[in-house]
Design a protein around this motif. Sequence first.
Motif, PDB file in Angstrom:
ATOM      1  N   ALA A  55       0.834  -1.206   0.000  1.00  0.00           N
ATOM      2  CA  ALA A  55       0.000   0.000   0.000  1.00  0.00           C
ATOM      3  C   ALA A  55       0.863   1.248   0.000  1.00  0.00           C
ATOM      4  O   ALA A  55       0.576   2.233  -0.696  1.00  0.00           O
ATOM      5  CB  ALA A  55      -0.930  -0.010   1.213  1.00  0.00           C
ATOM      6  N   TYR A  58       2.451   1.841  -3.349  1.00  0.00           N
ATOM      7  CA  TYR A  58       1.464   2.400  -4.268  1.00  0.00           C
ATOM      8  C   TYR A  58       1.274   3.890  -4.000  1.00  0.00           C
ATOM      9  O   TYR A  58       1.249   4.707  -4.936  1.00  0.00           O
ATOM     10  CB  TYR A  58       0.138   1.659  -4.108  1.00  0.00           C
ATOM     11  N   ARG A  59       1.165   4.274  -2.713  1.00  0.00           N
ATOM     12  CA  ARG A  59       1.002   5.703  -2.370  1.00  0.00           C
ATOM     13  C   ARG A  59       2.211   6.503  -2.812  1.00  0.00           C
ATOM     14  O   ARG A  59       2.074   7.600  -3.376  1.00  0.00           O
ATOM     15  CB  ARG A  59       0.791   5.830  -0.858  1.00  0.00           C
ATOM     16  N   GLU A 114      -3.673   2.364   3.454  1.00  0.00           N
ATOM     17  CA  GLU A 114      -4.150   0.988   3.246  1.00  0.00           C
ATOM     18  C   GLU A 114      -5.547   0.972   2.638  1.00  0.00           C
ATOM     19  O   GLU A 114      -5.857   0.143   1.775  1.00  0.00           O
ATOM     20  CB  GLU A 114      -4.140   0.222   4.567  1.00  0.00           C
ATOM     21  N   ASP A 116      -6.893   3.294   0.725  1.00  0.00           N
ATOM     22  CA  ASP A 116      -6.797   3.708  -0.678  1.00  0.00           C
ATOM     23  C   ASP A 116      -6.298   2.565  -1.559  1.00  0.00           C
ATOM     24  O   ASP A 116      -6.766   2.376  -2.687  1.00  0.00           O
ATOM     25  CB  ASP A 116      -5.856   4.910  -0.814  1.00  0.00           C
ATOM     26  N   PHE A 117      -5.341   1.806  -1.006  1.00  0.00           N
ATOM     27  CA  PHE A 117      -4.801   0.677  -1.781  1.00  0.00           C
ATOM     28  C   PHE A 117      -5.870  -0.407  -1.964  1.00  0.00           C
ATOM     29  O   PHE A 117      -5.988  -0.996  -3.032  1.00  0.00           O
ATOM     30  CB  PHE A 117      -3.576   0.101  -1.071  1.00  0.00           C
ATOM     31  N   HIS A 120      -8.110   0.662  -4.641  1.00  0.00           N
ATOM     32  CA  HIS A 120      -7.436   0.491  -5.930  1.00  0.00           C
ATOM     33  C   HIS A 120      -7.543  -0.964  -6.401  1.00  0.00           C
ATOM     34  O   HIS A 120      -7.853  -1.227  -7.575  1.00  0.00           O
ATOM     35  CB  HIS A 120      -5.961   0.893  -5.787  1.00  0.00           C
ATOM     36  N   HIS A 156      -2.144  -9.353  -2.654  1.00  0.00           N
ATOM     37  CA  HIS A 156      -2.901  -8.242  -2.059  1.00  0.00           C
ATOM     38  C   HIS A 156      -4.382  -8.312  -2.401  1.00  0.00           C
ATOM     39  O   HIS A 156      -5.151  -7.461  -1.959  1.00  0.00           O
ATOM     40  CB  HIS A 156      -2.336  -6.902  -2.534  1.00  0.00           C
TER      41      HIS A 156
END
Length: 383
Positions: A55, A58-59, A114, A116-117, A120, A156
């Motif tokens: 996560a 990714y951010r 986390e 937001d991931f 996604h 994930h």
Amino acid sequence: MKAQLKQLRNWGAVIACGFSIFLSGCTSSEHEQIISIGKCAKAANYLEDSSLRAATEYRAKIALKDVPANPRYAMEVAQEIRDEAEPYGSSTSIVDVLKVALEWKNSSYCKQVEADFATHIAERVKSNLPVIADTTGDPASCQKYVAQVDIYTSRHAKKYHAQMGQVLQATLNASAGRLKDFQMDAVKHKINSTDFGEFALDVYAQCQAGGALSEKIGTSQFVQKLQSPATKEINSFLTEARTTKGDCGEFPQDYCAADFMIMAAERALQRSVQCDRNPLEKNCTSTSDILIKQEFKALENEKLVSMQEKYENYIAHPEKYNYNTYSNIHAIADKCKRGAIDKGLRDGAYSDYVAANCMPQARIAFLKPQQEILDRIKARLSS
């Protein structure tokens, strides 16, 4: 304890490299975001939390994509984060370090990272659920399939694993319809088996270069190893033929039909295997008998044409192949010659009679075995 802390501290260098896109002279808000991302990454490492790490990566990829590189600043940020996690340096207990890491993980910022991931991942899953087909009715593209497998295998997206498995099964089923019947049956059985994932990854590997999924299913290792009924029958025939003495046929002096049959089966096997490995090729004979007969006919005709030429040449000029030709013909003509004498023929009349009757008849008799073979060759070629 110190060894554990040293191992965790060493990751500071990784943080520095991983976030070496930090900006020199950041604004206060930018610096705070970089520190927050770094703390989430550090907490993920301390706590061995792969989900938080993914996560955070990714951010960082999204938030820092436009920030130019500055390794020195990155090292400073890493040191600032380490100082907060280890206020007493190497003397800081691992318990205290993990306590700080847990606080960072449970911070509102890391929780949002986390969340937001997770959103996604959910969006990726949603966008890849349909089985895509274009207006012509062609099956899914490799691009869509690769995206589906990426989610299916992602650690994930474990909670979507079963759902994505069903999607892949539907996608593969929809694309397997262009295979040959025996391949389609085997593929559909494989898709619904417990080791379906292995096949899905096999096709995935073929799809890396793009193209139509139906074609890549056909080039997968699983399908390439499949044998059609014709291929299996030819293999069985060859196994028996190679261990059994066969009939050499009507021209044993020139070739053995049983040996030619084995050669024909070997050629037929090559053709059949080639058809098996080209699943979308529909112009393939499906029966082993026809394949073997076709190849035997081609082999035999080639040999018969060569034999015809040989025997025609021999009959036309036997003296070129047999030095005793003239003496043999004269020997055969002796009976006819004695008959001429018995008829009272002498001198010129005798010579004319021998030349017109005895010698031609003797020549025909001498070449009769070869002529009979030639006649059979011609009959065989015309059959």
